[in-house]
Design a protein around this motif. Structure first.
Motif, PDB file in Angstrom:
ATOM      1  N   ARG A   1     -25.563   3.743 -33.372  1.00 26.12           N
ATOM      2  CA  ARG A   1     -26.209   3.305 -32.129  1.00 26.12           C
ATOM      3  C   ARG A   1     -27.045   2.049 -32.366  1.00 26.12           C
ATOM      4  O   ARG A   1     -26.967   1.091 -31.607  1.00 26.12           O
TER       5      ARG A   1
ATOM      6  N   VAL B   1     -20.998   1.179 -25.435  1.00 22.78           N
ATOM      7  CA  VAL B   1     -20.287   2.286 -26.077  1.00 22.78           C
ATOM      8  C   VAL B   1     -18.783   2.073 -25.912  1.00 22.78           C
ATOM      9  O   VAL B   1     -18.019   2.205 -26.863  1.00 22.78           O
TER      10      VAL B   1
ATOM     11  N   ARG C   1     -14.295   6.848 -25.843  1.00 20.49           N
ATOM     12  CA  ARG C   1     -15.722   6.698 -25.535  1.00 20.49           C
ATOM     13  C   ARG C   1     -16.446   8.013 -25.784  1.00 20.49           C
ATOM     14  O   ARG C   1     -17.558   8.044 -26.314  1.00 20.49           O
TER      15      ARG C   1
ATOM     16  N   THR D   1     -19.635   8.575 -28.247  1.00 23.08           N
ATOM     17  CA  THR D   1     -20.884   9.110 -27.692  1.00 23.08           C
ATOM     18  C   THR D   1     -21.333  10.332 -28.490  1.00 23.08           C
ATOM     19  O   THR D   1     -22.513  10.465 -28.835  1.00 23.08           O
TER      20      THR D   1
END
Length: 186
Positions: free
Chosen positions: A12, A22, A33, A37
């Protein structure tokens, strides 16, 4: 698991520093995605291949995403389990260089009959391997080598390869030092 949480935070941090969404990083790494995540949230247990894809998309190496930051001239590290199999095999990352692409020190244990199929590393990557116990079957497209305890090898790991342990006998343990090539040439 501590390494999974650290991985998520580092992915991140690096994604945001690069100004990527993202979705943008997921597309660059060839992941969904949702998977990215979950990795960033520390709720996924990604494979070595997945971590490597993310690292390459961010322009760093595997160790940069998984190792604690090096801020002092002497860094004492605790081993981190990065891979394991249902048979009880595992790979521990003991320590990695502070410089990008620098050496990583790994310890592997393969249970009898178990196998790890690796994806090619960046061009110019290589590994130094020392077998501690058992027999390591080191496979490339061109060759199969059986390395017994005390044997060592140098492997160009920028191509498909695999580690395997014979079906019978004791677990195979080996140490490997990985020196990553330049992922920017891919």
């Amino acid at each position: 698991m501590q390494v999974i949480e650290r991985l998520g935070r580092e992915v991140r941090r690096r994604r945001q520093a690069a100004g990527l969404t993202v979705q943008g990083l997921a597309d660059s790494a060839g992941l969904s995605r949702r998977m990215l995540t979950q990795i960033e949230q520390g709720t996924a247990n990604p494979s070595l291949v997945t971590i490597d894809k993310i690292a390459r998309a961010l322009g760093v190496d595997f160790a940069a995403l998984t190792a604690p930051p090096a801020t002092e001239p002497l860094h004492v590290s605790q081993a981190v389990e990065v891979w394991s199999s249902p048979a009880g095999s595992r790979a521990l990352l003991h320590v990695a260089s502070a410089r990008r692409g620098g050496p990583e020190l790994w310890e592997w244990t393969l249970q009898p009959g178990d196998r790890y199929q690796a994806q090619p590393d960046p061009p110019g990557s290589e590994e130094l391997i020392l077998v501690s116990t058992g027999t390591l079957l080191l496979e490339t497209e061109e060759r199969l080598a059986a390395l017994s305890a005390g044997a060592s090898a140098r492997l160009a790991s920028d191509r498909p390869y695999a580690y395997a342990a014979p079906e019978a006998g004791e677990p195979t343990t080996f140490v490997r030092v990985v020196e990553a090539g330049d992922s920017r040439t891919r």
